[in-house]
Design a protein around this motif. Structure first.
Motif, mmCIF file in Angstrom:
data_model
loop_
_atom_site.group_PDB
_atom_site.id
_atom_site.type_symbol
_atom_site.label_atom_id
_atom_site.label_comp_id
_atom_site.label_asym_id
_atom_site.label_seq_id
_atom_site.Cartn_x
_atom_site.Cartn_y
_atom_site.Cartn_z
ATOM 1 N N LYS A 90 0.829 -1.202 0.000
ATOM 2 C CA LYS A 90 0.000 0.000 0.000
ATOM 3 C C LYS A 90 0.861 1.249 0.000
ATOM 4 O O LYS A 90 0.601 2.217 -0.733
ATOM 5 C CB LYS A 90 -0.935 0.001 1.214
ATOM 6 N N GLU A 94 0.800 3.929 -2.961
ATOM 7 C CA GLU A 94 0.145 5.185 -2.607
ATOM 8 C C GLU A 94 1.105 6.370 -2.537
ATOM 9 O O GLU A 94 0.735 7.502 -2.863
ATOM 10 C CB GLU A 94 -0.565 5.020 -1.260
ATOM 11 N N GLU A 119 -9.075 1.121 -2.684
ATOM 12 C CA GLU A 119 -8.999 2.248 -1.756
ATOM 13 C C GLU A 119 -8.164 3.394 -2.328
ATOM 14 O O GLU A 119 -8.576 4.563 -2.277
ATOM 15 C CB GLU A 119 -8.401 1.788 -0.433
ATOM 16 N N ILE A 120 -7.011 3.076 -2.901
ATOM 17 C CA ILE A 120 -6.147 4.128 -3.446
ATOM 18 C C ILE A 120 -6.793 4.788 -4.658
ATOM 19 O O ILE A 120 -6.743 6.012 -4.820
ATOM 20 C CB ILE A 120 -4.769 3.547 -3.819
ATOM 21 N N ARG A 122 -9.960 5.118 -5.279
ATOM 22 C CA ARG A 122 -11.046 5.984 -4.796
ATOM 23 C C ARG A 122 -10.497 7.285 -4.214
ATOM 24 O O ARG A 122 -11.038 8.365 -4.457
ATOM 25 C CB ARG A 122 -11.873 5.233 -3.758
ATOM 26 N N LYS A 123 -9.410 7.198 -3.447
ATOM 27 C CA LYS A 123 -8.809 8.399 -2.858
ATOM 28 C C LYS A 123 -8.354 9.378 -3.934
ATOM 29 O O LYS A 123 -8.406 10.595 -3.744
ATOM 30 C CB LYS A 123 -7.621 8.019 -1.976
ATOM 31 N N ARG A 124 -7.895 8.843 -5.048
ATOM 32 C CA ARG A 124 -7.399 9.694 -6.129
ATOM 33 C C ARG A 124 -8.517 10.198 -7.034
ATOM 34 O O ARG A 124 -8.270 10.958 -7.967
ATOM 35 C CB ARG A 124 -6.341 8.940 -6.937
#
Length: 285
Positions: A90, A94, A119-120, A122-124
């Protein structure tokens, strides 16, 4: 060997091509856990892919690998990942610029890593298109390949990029969407395929090898099934792999009982490796 700048305390190492044999030797110690990533690296070496970069979290004592295969502007760059420590994976994904997220296809990775990618992404702020199915890996477990005779009414050759429409019609790939034809054309022009033609030169069965080394997309026209053509094509692929000292494998859905039995009959062995693919969409989520 070079290092890449990042915003964390991790400094990934970009391996030189001369270090790849040592990496492969170290990966063998992890057995089936590293089978897929080893196969990917060996396959790229076999076909002398130039735009193929391998990063590790540390060297020589690594736990995590990120591989980037750079393709043309019309295709997504392909990434392959392996780790013994999901926190480090991760961190590496990330907090470094190894991955160009708006043009990324994560291919054939262990399903355990999917939550990290999701998850990454979505964060971006990007969308993520995923395959509908998780596939189990079956590896060939025999020391020799049994020969099969080629029926007199067929000839054996290869698929060409001009046959893309035929392949898509027989084996549609909704996962890659509008890029299916371009990606398949790239596969057919770069990697091995086997096609069986009838006496009129019409394709009646085929199989290809994916860019990460799996044999797949086996198809036989309905009127030619139960004649052994599927086993014939796969056996020819096994012979080709043996000539290159390469360990062949396939990936199959658990509900595809016909394909599972066909490959077990040929000497493939079920593993507990489950692979998945996902593609980052340029459009913001």
């Amino acid at each position: 060997m070079s290092k890449i700048e990042n915003s964390s305390n991790m400094t990934p190492v970009l391996l030189a091509h001369t270090q790849i044999p040592e990496l492969l030797k170290k990966l063998q110690h992890f057995g089936d856990q590293s089978f897929q990533i080893r196969s990917t690296i060996l396959f790229q070496k076999q076909y002398m892919c130039q735009r193929f970069k391998v990063w590790v979290d540390d060297w020589p004592d690594f736990t995590t690998i990120v591989i980037k295969k750079e393709l043309s502007e019309n295709l997504n760059d392909i990434y392959y990942i392996f780790t013994l420590d999901e926190k480090k994976l991760k961190n590496m994904l990330e907090n470094t610029d190894i991955v160009e997220w708006e043009n990324a296809l994560f291919q054939a990775y262990p399903y355990d890593y999917h939550q990290i990618i999701e998850e990454i992404t979505r964060k971006r702020g990007f969308g993520l298109r995923c395959e509908e199915d998780v596939f189990r890996l079956y590896k060939f477990n025999e020391t020799r390949v049994n020969q099969r005779s080629i029926p007199e009414y067929v000839t054996v050759g290869a698929l060409s990029p001009e046959m893309v429409d035929l392949v898509i019609k027989c084996k549609p790939s909704p996962f890659l969407g509008e890029k299916s034809a371009r990606h398949l054309s790239y596969l057919l022009s770069t990697y091995p395929s086997i096609c069986v033609f009838d006496e009129n030169g019409t394709p009646i069965a085929f199989e290809i090898e994916y860019e990460y080394g799996a044999i797949g997309m086996l198809f036989v026209q309905p009127e030619y099934r139960r004649r052994g053509l599927g086993k014939l094509i796969t056996t020819l692929f096994l012979k080709k792999c043996a000539d290159f000292s390469y360990s062949p494998f396939v990936i199959i859905r658990d509900d595809n009982e016909i394909s599972i039995q066909l490959h077990i009959d040929l000497g493939f062995q079920k593993t507990n490796i489950f692979l998945f693919s996902s593609m980052v969409l340029k459009e913001k989520a």
